[in-house]
Design an enzyme around this catalytic site. Structure first.
Site, short mmCIF file in Angstrom:
data_model
loop_
_atom_site.label_atom_id
_atom_site.label_comp_id
_atom_site.label_asym_id
_atom_site.label_seq_id
_atom_site.Cartn_x
_atom_site.Cartn_y
_atom_site.Cartn_z
N GLY A 160 -16.26 8.16 -41.22
CA GLY A 160 -15.57 6.90 -41.49
C GLY A 160 -16.25 6.09 -42.58
O GLY A 160 -15.59 5.49 -43.43
N ASN A 171 -12.93 -2.44 -33.96
CA ASN A 171 -13.85 -1.64 -33.15
C ASN A 171 -14.52 -2.43 -32.04
O ASN A 171 -14.98 -1.85 -31.07
CB ASN A 171 -14.90 -0.97 -34.04
CG ASN A 171 -15.50 -1.92 -35.04
OD1 ASN A 171 -14.78 -2.55 -35.82
ND2 ASN A 171 -16.81 -2.03 -35.05
N GLN A 224 -10.64 3.42 -35.36
CA GLN A 224 -10.48 3.11 -33.94
C GLN A 224 -9.04 3.27 -33.47
O GLN A 224 -8.79 3.49 -32.30
CB GLN A 224 -10.93 1.67 -33.65
CG GLN A 224 -12.41 1.43 -33.82
CD GLN A 224 -13.25 2.08 -32.75
OE1 GLN A 224 -12.81 2.34 -31.63
NE2 GLN A 224 -14.51 2.34 -33.07
N SER A 229 -12.33 9.04 -38.63
CA SER A 229 -13.63 9.64 -38.32
C SER A 229 -13.50 10.57 -37.13
O SER A 229 -12.83 10.23 -36.15
CB SER A 229 -14.64 8.53 -38.01
OG SER A 229 -15.84 9.10 -37.54
N GLY A 230 -14.16 11.72 -37.19
CA GLY A 230 -14.06 12.71 -36.12
C GLY A 230 -14.65 12.26 -34.79
O GLY A 230 -14.05 12.44 -33.74
N HIS A 231 -15.83 11.64 -34.86
CA HIS A 231 -16.55 11.44 -33.59
C HIS A 231 -15.99 10.31 -32.73
O HIS A 231 -16.44 10.12 -31.60
CB HIS A 231 -18.05 11.25 -33.85
CG HIS A 231 -18.48 9.94 -34.41
ND1 HIS A 231 -19.02 8.95 -33.63
CD2 HIS A 231 -18.44 9.44 -35.67
CE1 HIS A 231 -19.33 7.90 -34.40
NE2 HIS A 231 -18.99 8.18 -35.63
N THR A 251 -20.08 21.42 -50.38
CA THR A 251 -19.56 22.52 -49.57
C THR A 251 -18.94 21.98 -48.29
O THR A 251 -19.56 21.20 -47.57
CB THR A 251 -20.70 23.50 -49.24
OG1 THR A 251 -21.30 23.92 -50.47
CG2 THR A 251 -20.19 24.72 -48.48
N CYS A 279 -23.57 -0.59 -34.36
CA CYS A 279 -24.19 -0.70 -35.67
C CYS A 279 -24.95 -2.02 -35.79
O CYS A 279 -25.92 -2.12 -36.52
CB CYS A 279 -23.14 -0.63 -36.77
SG CYS A 279 -21.83 0.51 -36.41
C1 PLP Z 1 -17.28 4.03 -36.32
C2 PLP Z 1 -16.48 3.29 -37.33
C3 PLP Z 1 -16.67 3.51 -38.70
C4 PLP Z 1 -17.75 4.43 -39.22
O1 PLP Z 1 -17.44 5.78 -38.97
P1 PLP Z 1 -18.62 6.88 -39.03
O2 PLP Z 1 -17.90 8.18 -38.88
O3 PLP Z 1 -19.52 6.57 -37.86
O4 PLP Z 1 -19.30 6.73 -40.32
C5 PLP Z 1 -15.89 2.82 -39.58
N1 PLP Z 1 -14.95 1.97 -39.16
C6 PLP Z 1 -14.72 1.73 -37.86
C7 PLP Z 1 -13.66 0.78 -37.44
C8 PLP Z 1 -15.49 2.38 -36.89
O5 PLP Z 1 -15.28 2.13 -35.60
#
Ligand code: PLP
Length: 377
Positions: A73, A154, A182, A202-204, A240, A327
């Site tokens: 993200g 978030n 989110q 974002s994947g996680h 890569t 964060c």
């Molecule tokens: C977690 C988050 C990000 C950052 O994503 P990462 O994959 O952890 O770098 C950016 N924006 C929002 C709203 C998020 O919740």
């Protein structure tokens, strides 16, 4: 250390789901070829990469060539901001509009651009955490190079009227980016129908791996890469490709988009139970709009308590939640999102975020409510 039994911090990160893990495994083991290589091991990776890209494009309602895989993200947000700023500069436009409640992955790059001579307008989010389209209309100028407003927040889960904001931008011919990190998996997203020019994922946050994400960039939009050095991804994002991570991201997106309604139908009553049971305790306030928010998010302030302390006390009971955003924790500054909504520093510092996922059970919520009741009495 006590063991975490109840995980209610899914806005910070999520566990990798079994379907994502299974999809990734072959690409972590035997399928290790470089997608740019000519021999069959490499070509297999390239095929997997293309398949994943086309799946992601289908889910978002766009074309494969409009999808770029990133490291997450943060990179997607940075890329969108700096690319639009560069395009703005070459057109003589040095004004960017955002909201006061954006993620730092948007706000920090904008602070840098501000130092370099851009004018940045930070739209207020008012006491409910939501941007008003009228405020955007009033802020737009002929110099505006970009509007970036997140899809959902978030910390408090508030859902922005992003379709309306995007529509306003489209009619004024201004680029609209949204951080949907989110929102995705909790709201229906279709970039074409919703007039979005750029979108970050974002994947996680959706049960895929950490360190992988994507940026959608609408065809025809001027684009300036953040990273250079290789011809991967059409020269738009060098490096890569993380095949296993990307295959996992595509599987996570497919699953999340297919199950958004069933997930929300199950989580909404859990959120309402949190609001009803915790919201009526003395000294508790619910942060963020009560209705216009993600089904998976609840955020409270507990007058006279430190959020960080509550987090540690809950941890001793095996429950993981967060105070402010992950964060921002570690610093003493109260959350900029909560203060932008008019909370005092004390109110902001007494806040707790509960964020659920499809793995959250009704029993998890019962136990959290019981623990919080004990702690604040
Ligand atoms: C977690 C988050 C990000 C950052 O994503 P990462 O994959 O952890 O770098 C950016 N924006 C929002 C709203 C998020 O919740």
């Amino acid at each position: 250390m006590s063991e975490t039994r109840i995980y209610l911090d899914n806005a910070a990160t999520t566990r990798i789901s079994d379907n994502v893990f299974e999809a990734m495994l072959p690409w972590l083991k035997e399928g290790y070829g470089n997608a740019s290589s000519l021999y069959s091991l490499g070509r297999k990776s390239a095929i997997a990469l293309n398949k994943a890209r086309s799946l992601c494009a289908d889910v978002l309602g766009c074309e494969s060539r409009e999808i770029f895989f990133t490291s997450g993200g943060t990179e997607s947000d940075n890329t969108a901001v700096f690319s639009a700023a560069k395009a703005g500069l070459s057109a003589g436009k040095r004004h960017i509009i955002t909201s006061a409640a954006e993620h730092h992955a948007i706000l920090k790059p904008l602070e840098q651009l501000e130092k370099e001579g851009f004018r940045i307008t930070r739209l207020p989010v008012h006491e409910n955490g939501i941007v008003r389209p009228d405020d955007l209309e009033a802020a737009l100028t002929d110099e505006t190079a970009l509007v970036t407003v997140m899809t959902a927040n978030n910390e408090v889960g508030t859902v922005q009227p992003f379709e309306e904001l995007a529509g306003i931008c489209r009619s004024r011919n201004v680029v609209f980016h949204t951080d949907a990190v989110q929102a995705f998996g909790n709201l229906r997203i279709n970039v074409r129908e919703q007039n979005v020019d750029m979108l970050s994922l974002s994947g996680h946050k959706i049960h895929a791996q950490k360190g992988v994400g994507l940026l959608y960039v609408r065809d025809g939009l001027p684009f300036y890469p953040l990273l250079s050095g290789g011809a991967q991804q059409g020269g738009k994002r060098a490096g890569t490709e993380n095949i296993a991570g990307i295959v996992g991201l595509a599987e996570a997106m497919r699953y999340a988009a297919e199950n958004v309604d069933t997930k929300n139908a199950r989580l909404l009553p859990l959120r309402e139970r949190l609001f009803n049971e915790i919201g009526r305790l003395a000294g508790v306030r619910i942060n963020g709009d009560r209705e216009r928010r993600l089904a998976c998010n609840a955020n409270f302030s507990f007058a006279g308590h430190e959020g960080e302390n509550l987090v540690l006390q809950l941890d001793l009971r095996g429950i993981a939640v967060s105070s402010g955003s992950a964060c921002a924790s570690g610093s003493l500054d109260p959350s900029h999102v909560l203060t932008a909504m008019g909370l005092t520093h004390d109110e902001a510092r007494s806040s707790i975020r509960v964020s659920m996922s499809e793995y959250t059970t009704s029993e998890d919520i019962d136990e959290f409510i019981k623990a919080i009741r004990t702690l604040i009495n």
